[in-house]
Design a protein around this motif. Structure first.
Motif, short mmCIF file in Angstrom:
data_model
loop_
_atom_site.label_atom_id
_atom_site.label_comp_id
_atom_site.label_asym_id
_atom_site.label_seq_id
_atom_site.Cartn_x
_atom_site.Cartn_y
_atom_site.Cartn_z
N TYR A 32 7.33 -15.29 -1.42
CA TYR A 32 6.53 -14.30 -1.67
C TYR A 32 5.24 -14.54 -1.17
CZ TYR A 32 3.36 -15.62 -5.14
OH TYR A 32 2.33 -16.20 -5.96
N TYR A 33 4.84 -15.46 -1.23
CA TYR A 33 3.34 -15.97 -0.82
C TYR A 33 3.38 -16.10 0.70
CZ TYR A 33 -1.38 -18.05 -0.64
OH TYR A 33 -2.64 -18.31 -0.17
N GLN A 34 4.17 -16.54 1.30
CA GLN A 34 4.11 -16.52 2.83
C GLN A 34 4.38 -14.73 3.26
OE1 GLN A 34 7.30 -19.02 4.74
NE2 GLN A 34 7.45 -20.33 2.78
N LEU A 35 5.21 -14.02 2.44
CA LEU A 35 5.35 -12.63 3.11
C LEU A 35 4.00 -11.98 2.77
CD1 LEU A 35 6.90 -10.34 4.08
CD2 LEU A 35 7.84 -10.01 1.54
N ALA A 36 3.41 -12.25 1.68
CA ALA A 36 2.14 -11.60 1.38
C ALA A 36 1.02 -11.75 2.31
CB ALA A 36 1.64 -11.95 -0.08
N PRO A 69 13.23 -9.24 -6.04
CA PRO A 69 12.19 -9.83 -6.86
C PRO A 69 11.07 -10.50 -6.09
CG PRO A 69 14.09 -10.06 -8.07
CD PRO A 69 14.55 -9.71 -6.63
N THR A 70 11.33 -11.06 -5.04
CA THR A 70 10.32 -11.89 -4.10
C THR A 70 9.57 -10.98 -3.44
OG1 THR A 70 11.93 -13.79 -3.90
CG2 THR A 70 10.34 -13.32 -1.98
N VAL A 71 10.19 -9.74 -2.64
CA VAL A 71 9.43 -8.76 -1.95
C VAL A 71 8.47 -8.04 -3.06
CG1 VAL A 71 9.60 -6.53 -0.62
CG2 VAL A 71 11.27 -8.41 -0.26
N SER A 77 0.98 -8.37 -5.13
CA SER A 77 -0.02 -9.39 -5.09
C SER A 77 -1.13 -8.58 -4.16
CB SER A 77 0.36 -10.77 -4.28
OG SER A 77 0.80 -10.53 -3.13
N LEU A 78 -0.41 -7.77 -2.86
CA LEU A 78 -1.25 -6.91 -2.15
C LEU A 78 -1.68 -5.55 -2.94
CD1 LEU A 78 0.23 -7.59 1.10
CD2 LEU A 78 -1.55 -9.02 0.01
N VAL A 79 -1.14 -5.08 -3.50
CA VAL A 79 -1.41 -3.98 -4.38
C VAL A 79 -2.70 -4.35 -5.43
CG1 VAL A 79 -0.70 -2.59 -6.35
CG2 VAL A 79 0.88 -2.82 -4.43
N ASP A 80 -2.63 -5.76 -5.98
CA ASP A 80 -3.71 -6.01 -6.80
C ASP A 80 -4.96 -6.23 -6.14
OD1 ASP A 80 -1.71 -6.14 -9.12
OD2 ASP A 80 -1.59 -8.35 -8.77
N LYS A 81 -4.60 -6.45 -4.78
CA LYS A 81 -6.11 -6.88 -3.89
C LYS A 81 -6.46 -5.52 -3.26
CE LYS A 81 -5.10 -11.43 -2.36
NZ LYS A 81 -5.14 -12.38 -0.87
N GLY A 82 -5.71 -4.35 -3.71
CA GLY A 82 -6.21 -3.07 -3.21
C GLY A 82 -5.81 -2.79 -1.76
N LEU A 83 -4.74 -3.48 -1.19
CA LEU A 83 -4.64 -3.44 0.31
C LEU A 83 -3.45 -2.65 0.53
CD1 LEU A 83 -5.00 -7.29 1.64
CD2 LEU A 83 -6.76 -5.26 1.56
N VAL A 85 -0.59 0.47 -1.68
CA VAL A 85 -0.40 1.25 -2.87
C VAL A 85 0.87 1.77 -2.98
CG1 VAL A 85 -1.26 3.32 -1.63
CG2 VAL A 85 -1.42 3.27 -4.15
N ARG A 86 1.48 1.80 -4.07
CA ARG A 86 2.81 2.24 -4.26
C ARG A 86 2.99 3.84 -4.45
NH1 ARG A 86 3.70 -2.91 -7.17
NH2 ARG A 86 5.36 -3.94 -6.27
N ARG A 87 3.71 4.69 -3.71
CA ARG A 87 3.57 6.15 -4.05
C ARG A 87 5.19 6.71 -4.23
NH1 ARG A 87 -1.22 7.62 -2.64
NH2 ARG A 87 -2.36 6.57 -0.81
N ARG A 88 5.31 7.29 -5.37
CA ARG A 88 6.39 7.62 -5.68
C ARG A 88 7.23 8.39 -4.82
NH1 ARG A 88 8.63 7.70 -10.84
NH2 ARG A 88 6.82 7.30 -11.72
N GLY A 89 8.41 8.18 -4.51
CA GLY A 89 9.02 9.03 -3.39
C GLY A 89 8.95 8.85 -1.72
N VAL A 90 7.76 7.97 -1.82
CA VAL A 90 7.45 7.71 -0.52
C VAL A 90 7.40 6.18 0.09
CG1 VAL A 90 5.55 7.53 1.16
CG2 VAL A 90 5.64 9.44 -0.44
N GLY A 91 7.15 5.09 -1.02
CA GLY A 91 7.37 3.59 -0.79
C GLY A 91 5.77 3.07 -0.85
N THR A 92 5.75 2.22 -0.17
CA THR A 92 4.66 1.26 -0.08
C THR A 92 3.72 1.81 1.16
OG1 THR A 92 5.56 -0.54 -1.39
CG2 THR A 92 3.60 -0.94 -0.32
N GLN A 93 2.43 1.87 0.82
CA GLN A 93 1.54 2.47 1.88
C GLN A 93 0.37 1.52 1.99
OE1 GLN A 93 0.24 6.51 1.47
NE2 GLN A 93 0.23 6.77 3.70
N VAL A 94 -0.13 1.31 3.17
CA VAL A 94 -1.25 0.67 3.58
C VAL A 94 -2.34 1.39 3.30
CG1 VAL A 94 -2.75 -0.65 5.38
CG2 VAL A 94 -0.26 -0.86 5.52
N VAL A 95 -3.52 0.92 2.45
CA VAL A 95 -4.68 1.35 2.15
C VAL A 95 -5.84 1.18 3.03
CG1 VAL A 95 -6.23 2.08 0.22
CG2 VAL A 95 -3.86 1.80 -0.25
N HIS A 96 -6.15 0.06 3.25
CA HIS A 96 -7.09 -0.58 3.94
C HIS A 96 -7.20 -1.96 3.82
CE1 HIS A 96 -9.80 -1.52 0.32
NE2 HIS A 96 -9.65 -0.24 0.29
#
Length: 261
Positions: A32-36, A69-71, A77-83, A85-96
């Protein structure tokens, strides 16, 4: 509605297809850390830009051959850093991405451009004003002497990162507003033969006022990094005094420390 959703998925697939994940399953470093780390690097270098969709956890786990669970842990970990965001019905999106700037005598514009951050500038003020006591002391001139006050809002990927306030001797160079919005201050100084040699710099932190928060798209009281810098040319003459504020959520100074022998 189906067409925009399909376009978003295509954009997501295209963004991820540009990545070459190298996951070492025999490494003691958790997967998970390698992927993050690899996702974070892609965001920082602009390979994954703000607005790009990564799809959902199931799609990513299938594509990478990892457990869900690994993904999920890597994404969290990147959501916690603010990079991300999870959006319902869309998936995971890059913020900045968070800008990491080395501590050296360089301009923010040059650093952002080199990092692929797509810097843009809006000049708020470009005028001559009398020097205050602090400005006069920094520039080695008489209090009340005329100086050029330059105030700019610097953005990356369309999002505000910093408010830059600079003071220069009025006779130093002509600061054209249009050029300032398309290039960096230090580039303009170098173009007229000013050779920057050294600087004294102080870094601090404080909370954003209501006005600062509005300009930087933050909440009042949000953490800000501050920087004061006096830059000198190769003759030892002070040529610029700057007082800058940066969004701590999107900006960091990068130090390299050496052991003194």
């Amino acid at each position: 509605m189906a067409k925009p959703r399909g376009s978003a998925r295509a954009a997501s697939a295209s963004a991820l297809d540009a990545l070459d994940f190298a996951l070492d399953r025999g490494s003691p470093v958790p997967l998970y850390y390698q992927l993050a780390q690899q996702l974070e690097s892609a965001i920082e270098h602009g390979v994954l830009a703000p607005g790009n969709l990564l799809g959902n956890e199931v799609d990513l786990s299938v594509r990478l051959g990892l457990s869900r669970p690994t993904v999920r842990q890597a994404i969290q970990s990147l959501v916690d850093k603010g990079l991300l965001v999870r959006r319902r019905g869309v998936g995971t999106q890059v913020v900045h991405s968070q800008v990491k700037r080395p501590l050296e005598l360089s301009s923010l514009y040059d650093d952002l451009e080199a990092a692929g951050q797509g810097p843009t500038t809006r000049v708020v003020r470009n005028e001559h004003v009398p020097a205050t006591a602090d400005v006069a002391a920094a520039l080695g001139i008489a209090e009340g002497a005329e100086v050029t006050l330059l105030e700019r809002l610097r953005c990356t990927h369309g999002q505000p990162v910093a408010v830059l306030c600079n003071y220069l001797p009025a006779s130093l160079l002509d600061l054209d507003t249009a050029r300032l919005e398309s290039t960096g201050l230090y580039r303009m100084m170098r173009a007229v033969g000013i050779t920057l040699h050294s600087a004294r710099q102080t870094i601090g932190a404080r909370c954003a006022t209501a006005e600062e928060a509005e300009r930087l798209d933050e909440k009042e009281g949000a953490a800000l990094l501050t920087m004061q810098r006096t830059a000198y040319d190769d003759t030892g003459r002070p040529v610029e005094y700057g007082t800058h504020i940066y969004r701590a959520s999107r900006y960091a100074f990068d130090f390299q420390l050496l052991v003194r022998t």
